[in-house]
Write a protein that holds these residues in place. Structure first.
Motif, PDB file in Angstrom:
ATOM      1  N   GLY A 192       0.780  -1.226   0.000  1.00 37.53           N
ATOM      2  CA  GLY A 192       0.000   0.000   0.000  1.00 37.53           C
ATOM      3  C   GLY A 192       0.815   1.280   0.000  1.00 37.53           C
ATOM      4  O   GLY A 192       0.483   2.242  -0.711  1.00 37.53           O
ATOM      5  N   ILE A 193       1.885   1.328   0.792  1.00 37.92           N
ATOM      6  CA  ILE A 193       2.734   2.525   0.807  1.00 37.92           C
ATOM      7  C   ILE A 193       3.256   2.784  -0.602  1.00 37.92           C
ATOM      8  O   ILE A 193       3.206   3.910  -1.111  1.00 37.92           O
ATOM      9  CB  ILE A 193       3.924   2.351   1.786  1.00 37.92           C
ATOM     10  N   MET A 194       3.741   1.726  -1.248  1.00 37.23           N
ATOM     11  CA  MET A 194       4.301   1.839  -2.586  1.00 37.23           C
ATOM     12  C   MET A 194       3.246   2.331  -3.583  1.00 37.23           C
ATOM     13  O   MET A 194       3.508   3.212  -4.404  1.00 37.23           O
ATOM     14  CB  MET A 194       4.848   0.485  -3.033  1.00 37.23           C
ATOM     15  N   SER A 195       2.051   1.759  -3.528  1.00 37.46           N
ATOM     16  CA  SER A 195       1.006   2.163  -4.475  1.00 37.46           C
ATOM     17  C   SER A 195       0.654   3.638  -4.315  1.00 37.46           C
ATOM     18  O   SER A 195       0.515   4.373  -5.297  1.00 37.46           O
ATOM     19  CB  SER A 195      -0.270   1.328  -4.256  1.00 37.46           C
ATOM     20  N   ARG A 196       0.536   4.071  -3.065  1.00 40.29           N
ATOM     21  CA  ARG A 196       0.131   5.466  -2.842  1.00 40.29           C
ATOM     22  C   ARG A 196       1.221   6.429  -3.288  1.00 40.29           C
ATOM     23  O   ARG A 196       0.937   7.466  -3.920  1.00 40.29           O
ATOM     24  CB  ARG A 196      -0.233   5.664  -1.370  1.00 40.29           C
ATOM     25  N   LEU A 197       2.483   6.109  -2.983  1.00 37.35           N
ATOM     26  CA  LEU A 197       3.569   7.000  -3.390  1.00 37.35           C
ATOM     27  C   LEU A 197       3.787   6.954  -4.901  1.00 37.35           C
ATOM     28  O   LEU A 197       4.046   7.984  -5.538  1.00 37.35           O
ATOM     29  CB  LEU A 197       4.865   6.633  -2.661  1.00 37.35           C
ATOM     30  N   ALA A 198       3.690   5.768  -5.485  1.00 35.18           N
ATOM     31  CA  ALA A 198       3.890   5.637  -6.935  1.00 35.18           C
ATOM     32  C   ALA A 198       2.816   6.415  -7.691  1.00 35.18           C
ATOM     33  O   ALA A 198       3.109   7.063  -8.714  1.00 35.18           O
ATOM     34  CB  ALA A 198       3.876   4.168  -7.336  1.00 35.18           C
ATOM     35  N   ALA A 199       1.584   6.370  -7.199  1.00 33.84           N
ATOM     36  CA  ALA A 199       0.505   7.126  -7.836  1.00 33.84           C
ATOM     37  C   ALA A 199       0.805   8.624  -7.731  1.00 33.84           C
ATOM     38  O   ALA A 199       0.701   9.362  -8.715  1.00 33.84           O
ATOM     39  CB  ALA A 199      -0.838   6.788  -7.179  1.00 33.84           C
ATOM     40  N   ARG A 200       1.200   9.068  -6.571  1.00 33.09           N
ATOM     41  CA  ARG A 200       1.522  10.472  -6.361  1.00 33.09           C
ATOM     42  C   ARG A 200       2.669  10.930  -7.261  1.00 33.09           C
ATOM     43  O   ARG A 200       2.661  12.043  -7.789  1.00 33.09           O
ATOM     44  CB  ARG A 200       1.887  10.693  -4.877  1.00 33.09           C
ATOM     45  N   ARG A 201       3.661  10.058  -7.454  1.00 35.57           N
ATOM     46  CA  ARG A 201       4.830  10.443  -8.230  1.00 35.57           C
ATOM     47  C   ARG A 201       4.636  10.248  -9.741  1.00 35.57           C
ATOM     48  O   ARG A 201       5.549  10.482 -10.524  1.00 35.57           O
ATOM     49  CB  ARG A 201       6.042   9.647  -7.750  1.00 35.57           C
ATOM     50  N   GLY A 202       3.469   9.777 -10.158  1.00 31.53           N
ATOM     51  CA  GLY A 202       3.185   9.695 -11.592  1.00 31.53           C
ATOM     52  C   GLY A 202       3.818   8.527 -12.312  1.00 31.53           C
ATOM     53  O   GLY A 202       4.011   8.575 -13.534  1.00 31.53           O
ATOM     54  N   LEU A 203       4.121   7.457 -11.609  1.00 31.54           N
ATOM     55  CA  LEU A 203       4.626   6.266 -12.298  1.00 31.54           C
ATOM     56  C   LEU A 203       3.551   5.703 -13.227  1.00 31.54           C
ATOM     57  O   LEU A 203       2.355   5.899 -13.005  1.00 31.54           O
ATOM     58  CB  LEU A 203       5.023   5.192 -11.277  1.00 31.54           C
ATOM     59  N   GLY A 204       4.002   4.949 -14.246  1.00 29.34           N
ATOM     60  CA  GLY A 204       3.059   4.381 -15.202  1.00 29.34           C
ATOM     61  C   GLY A 204       2.316   3.182 -14.658  1.00 29.34           C
ATOM     62  O   GLY A 204       1.243   2.833 -15.149  1.00 29.34           O
ATOM     63  N   GLY A 205       2.886   2.542 -13.641  1.00 25.95           N
ATOM     64  CA  GLY A 205       2.259   1.364 -13.069  1.00 25.95           C
ATOM     65  C   GLY A 205       3.306   0.380 -12.582  1.00 25.95           C
ATOM     66  O   GLY A 205       4.515   0.657 -12.662  1.00 25.95           O
ATOM     67  N   THR A 206       2.843  -0.754 -12.072  1.00 25.40           N
ATOM     68  CA  THR A 206       3.746  -1.781 -11.554  1.00 25.40           C
ATOM     69  C   THR A 206       3.298  -3.154 -12.039  1.00 25.40           C
ATOM     70  O   THR A 206       2.101  -3.445 -12.070  1.00 25.40           O
ATOM     71  CB  THR A 206       3.758  -1.745 -10.005  1.00 25.40           C
ATOM     72  N   VAL A 207       4.277  -3.968 -12.434  1.00 19.96           N
ATOM     73  CA  VAL A 207       4.030  -5.341 -12.865  1.00 19.96           C
ATOM     74  C   VAL A 207       4.900  -6.250 -11.998  1.00 19.96           C
ATOM     75  O   VAL A 207       6.113  -6.058 -11.923  1.00 19.96           O
ATOM     76  CB  VAL A 207       4.399  -5.536 -14.348  1.00 19.96           C
ATOM     77  N   VAL A 208       4.277  -7.234 -11.345  1.00 22.98           N
ATOM     78  CA  VAL A 208       4.993  -8.095 -10.416  1.00 22.98           C
ATOM     79  C   VAL A 208       5.001  -9.543 -10.905  1.00 22.98           C
ATOM     80  O   VAL A 208       3.933 -10.109 -11.153  1.00 22.98           O
ATOM     81  CB  VAL A 208       4.371  -8.055  -8.997  1.00 22.98           C
ATOM     82  N   ASN A 209       6.184 -10.124 -11.049  1.00 26.50           N
ATOM     83  CA  ASN A 209       6.306 -11.560 -11.278  1.00 26.50           C
ATOM     84  C   ASN A 209       6.253 -12.221  -9.899  1.00 26.50           C
ATOM     85  O   ASN A 209       7.262 -12.621  -9.329  1.00 26.50           O
ATOM     86  CB  ASN A 209       7.623 -11.872 -11.991  1.00 26.50           C
ATOM     87  N   GLY A 210       5.041 -12.272  -9.367  1.00 27.73           N
ATOM     88  CA  GLY A 210       4.797 -12.719  -8.003  1.00 27.73           C
ATOM     89  C   GLY A 210       3.509 -12.075  -7.521  1.00 27.73           C
ATOM     90  O   GLY A 210       2.657 -11.738  -8.343  1.00 27.73           O
ATOM     91  N   VAL A 211       3.381 -11.902  -6.216  1.00 23.75           N
ATOM     92  CA  VAL A 211       2.124 -11.396  -5.652  1.00 23.75           C
ATOM     93  C   VAL A 211       2.318 -10.056  -4.939  1.00 23.75           C
ATOM     94  O   VAL A 211       3.435  -9.673  -4.591  1.00 23.75           O
ATOM     95  CB  VAL A 211       1.484 -12.430  -4.694  1.00 23.75           C
ATOM     96  N   CYS A 212       1.201  -9.353  -4.747  1.00 21.07           N
ATOM     97  CA  CYS A 212       1.232  -8.031  -4.120  1.00 21.07           C
ATOM     98  C   CYS A 212       0.142  -7.942  -3.053  1.00 21.07           C
ATOM     99  O   CYS A 212      -0.733  -8.793  -2.981  1.00 21.07           O
ATOM    100  CB  CYS A 212       1.016  -6.959  -5.178  1.00 21.07           C
ATOM    101  N   ARG A 213       0.246  -6.895  -2.209  1.00 23.88           N
ATOM    102  CA  ARG A 213      -0.731  -6.772  -1.128  1.00 23.88           C
ATOM    103  C   ARG A 213      -1.291  -5.354  -1.033  1.00 23.88           C
ATOM    104  O   ARG A 213      -0.867  -4.482  -1.778  1.00 23.88           O
ATOM    105  CB  ARG A 213      -0.103  -7.200   0.200  1.00 23.88           C
ATOM    106  N   ASP A 214      -2.211  -5.176  -0.085  1.00 24.02           N
ATOM    107  CA  ASP A 214      -2.878  -3.878   0.067  1.00 24.02           C
ATOM    108  C   ASP A 214      -3.495  -3.450  -1.258  1.00 24.02           C
ATOM    109  O   ASP A 214      -3.449  -2.268  -1.631  1.00 24.02           O
ATOM    110  CB  ASP A 214      -1.888  -2.804   0.543  1.00 24.02           C
ATOM    111  N   THR A 215      -4.085  -4.412  -1.963  1.00 22.16           N
ATOM    112  CA  THR A 215      -4.564  -4.121  -3.309  1.00 22.16           C
ATOM    113  C   THR A 215      -5.746  -3.159  -3.303  1.00 22.16           C
ATOM    114  O   THR A 215      -5.973  -2.455  -4.288  1.00 22.16           O
ATOM    115  CB  THR A 215      -4.924  -5.433  -4.025  1.00 22.16           C
ATOM    116  N   ALA A 216      -6.467  -3.097  -2.196  1.00 20.33           N
ATOM    117  CA  ALA A 216      -7.567  -2.131  -2.104  1.00 20.33           C
ATOM    118  C   ALA A 216      -7.018  -0.702  -2.148  1.00 20.33           C
ATOM    119  O   ALA A 216      -7.633   0.193  -2.724  1.00 20.33           O
ATOM    120  CB  ALA A 216      -8.376  -2.363  -0.825  1.00 20.33           C
TER     121      ALA A 216
END
Lengths: 220, 220, 220
Positions: free
Chosen positions: A92-116
Motif C-alpha cells: 500500500g505505501i508503494m502504491s500510494r507514493l507511486a501514484a503520487r509520483r506519476g509512475l506508469g504502473g507496476t508489474v509483479v512476477n509474483g504477488v502483491c498486497r494492500d490491493t484495495a
C-alpha cells in the motif's frame, strides 16, 4: 532511461492483442502468461524500470529496497520475485507514493498486497495474484536495472511494457518503434474486417478480402 | 442442430448448481471444473456448436477457421483448444460478430483475448482465462461438429450448455428434457427449505422435512 | 466459544497485511495462500467455528451436516474440504441462512457454489474458487469443533480469522490480543511513513526515520 511520449501516445490506443500480433510478425517473444490486472485502470504502458529480488541472505540480510525514489515519472516498475506466491514485494505505501509520483504502473512476477489501496489510488497494478505476507526478511533486492524474467519473458530496463485486461506484453527497447507502427497498421486492417462483417459480409469473405489469416505472419 | 426455445426458457430460470444436482440424480457427468465467466452477462444457455483445434500442421498449415458463419442464432460455440493457455482461439472480432448474430455465447477450453470488447458487446464468454497471443499459426481448426472435451467433460454437437457465475455444465442432448424437468422440481424443494428456515425452522428440521440430504440421490 | 466484540472492533480497522506483519513479529504462521474473496463485502473477522469434511463413507454414508444451527452470531465458519475443487461444501441455502442469522462469514478450504446468492445476501464468502457440483454423497462431515487445515494453516475453534481483498489470516486464540495490539501500533508507524513521504520526504528517509525495514522483525 527516458520516457518517450510518442510511444506512450501510440500504445495508449493499442491493445496487448494488437501488440502481440506485431511481435509475432517480427518473430519476437514478449507475451507473459499468468500476469493479470489486480487494481487500478485496466491499461498501462511505459518503459520498464527493473528490480530483481532474491531469497534473503541470512548472513547479511538486505532490504526490499527504496528504489521507488529513483523511478522516473511515466516508467513502469517491473518487479521479478521469481513467481513466488508466498510473500509480497509491493504494498500500500508503494502504491500510494507511486501514484503520487506519476509512475506508469507496476508489474509483479509474483504477488502483491494492500490491493484495495492501489484501487483507491487509481494505480495500475499487475501481478500473478494477491497475498498479504510481507517479503521483508524473506526476500531482498538483488539487482536494479538488470534484465529480469516475467513469467518466462525477458525484460530489460527501458523495454516497452503494455498491459490491459488480457495481460502484459513486453517489447524490446530497440524494436519499440517498428513494433508499435506495425501494430497500428494491423489494427487498421482488423477494423476494416469488423466493419465489412458488421455490414453483412460473411466473416469468411471479409477475412479473405483483407488477408486476416496471415496478418501476423511475416512475408517469407 | 435446432435451438429448442422451450429448453432455453426453462434453463434461463435454473442455476448450474440445480442442473448439476439433476445430472447427479441421473448418474450423469457434465460439470466442467476450471472454466469461469470472463465477459458479458454471467448467464448462458443453448445447444453446443463444437469446434476442435489442434497444433498447427507446419507441412500444410490450416486456419483458425471461419466457422462463425455457420453457427445458428441461439447456439453456444464450444471451442476445444485442449486447455492450452499459451495461445487464444477467440478474440474481439469474433465477440462483436457473435453478439450481432445473436449467438448464445462462447465457451473455451483454453484462453481468449480482447475480453474488454466482449464485455462492451454484452457477449457471454467463458474460458479458463485471458491471454493475448493469437492461436493463428500455432493451432488450426481440426474438426467442426465432432465431440470435444471441455475440462474433462465430453461435449457433442447439440448437447445443452448452461453456464453462470459458478461455471459451466453440459447436458447430453438426448437427456436434456428429463434433466431440466428434474432440476426444476429440485429447485422447488430447495425453495421450500429456504422459506421454512427463514421462517424460523432449524435448518436440520427443514432439511429433514423436505428430504434435502438425499435430494440429488436417485432412489435405488 | 464466545465472540469477543473488542477483538472484532479492533480487527475491523486492520488489514490482513497489518495482521500478517504482527504475526511475523511474534514468529507465528497464519497467512493462508490461495484463499480469496468470492462474494459479499471484502472484509470478514471473527472467531472460527471449524468443520472438517472427509470423503463419503460408502458403507455408512454421512451428510454434509446441519452444523449451521449451532454456529453463534458473529462467528466465522471455517470449512476444511482438503482443498478439493471437484465438489462444493457451501451453497445458496447456507449463504442466505447464515446472512439472516448474523454469522461473520464463511471461509472454505475448497470451492463453493450459488455464489451469486451470497453476493445478493451481502454475505462474506472466501474460498479457493467457485464450482457447482454438490459435495452431497461425495464428502461428509467428519468433525465439528476440531482443528482443521486451511491452505497449510492450522485453524482451531475460537482462533481469530481476518480476511480482506488480499486473502485470509488466522490468529491463534491465545495470542489474539497481543497480535491485534501489535498490528495497531505497526499500522500507526506505516501511516507516519506514508504521511512523511506524501509530504515530500524520500521514501528512503521516511522508512529509515520510522524503522520500516525491521518493523515486523522482533527485537532479538
Amino acid at each position: 532511461m527516458k520516457v518517450d511520449q510518442i510511444f506512450i501516445d501510440q500504445a495508449a490506443g493499442l491493445s496487448t492483442a494488437e501488440v502481440s500480433d506485431a511481435l509475432d510478425y517480427f518473430g519476437l517473444p514478449g507475451s507473459a502468461p499468468g500476469i493479470r490486472p489486480i487494481a487500478g485502470p485496466r491499461k498501462l504502458c511505459g518503459p520498464a524500470f527493473t528490480v530483481r529480488f532474491a531469497p534473503v541472505d541470512t548472513a547479511k540480510p538486505g532490504t526490499v529496497g527504496d528504489y521507488l525514489d529513483d523511478i522516473p515519472a511515466g516508467a513502469v516498475a517491473v518487479l521479478d520475485n521469481a513467481g513466488r506466491i508466498d510473500c509480497t514485494v509491493w504494498g500500500g505505501i508503494m502504491s500510494r507514493l507511486a501514484a503520487r509520483r506519476g509512475l506508469g504502473g507496476t508489474v509483479v512476477n509474483g504477488v502483491c498486497r494492500d490491493t484495495a489501496e492501489a484501487d483507491e489510488a487509481g494505480y495500475p497494478l499487475y501481478a500473478a495474484g494477491r497475498f498479504m505476507r510481507t517479503g521483508k526478511d524473506r526476500v531482498q533486492v538483488d539487482a536494479i536495472g538488470e534484465p529480469v524474467t516475467l513469467a518466462g519473458v525477458r525484460v530489460c530496463a527501458g523495454d516497452f511494457v503494455i498491459a490491459d485486461l488480457d495481460g502484459v506484453v513486453v517489447v524490446p527497447a530497440a524494436r519499440t518503434e517498428e513494433v508499435l507502427r506495425r501494430a497500428l497498421s494491423m489494427q487498421a486492417v482488423e477494423q476494416r474486417i469488423v466493419a465489412a462483417a458488421l455490414d453483412g459480409m460473411t466473416l469468411s469473405d471479409a477475412r479473405r478480402q483483407f488477408g486476416y489469416h496471415t496478418l501476423q505472419r511475416k512475408p517469407g
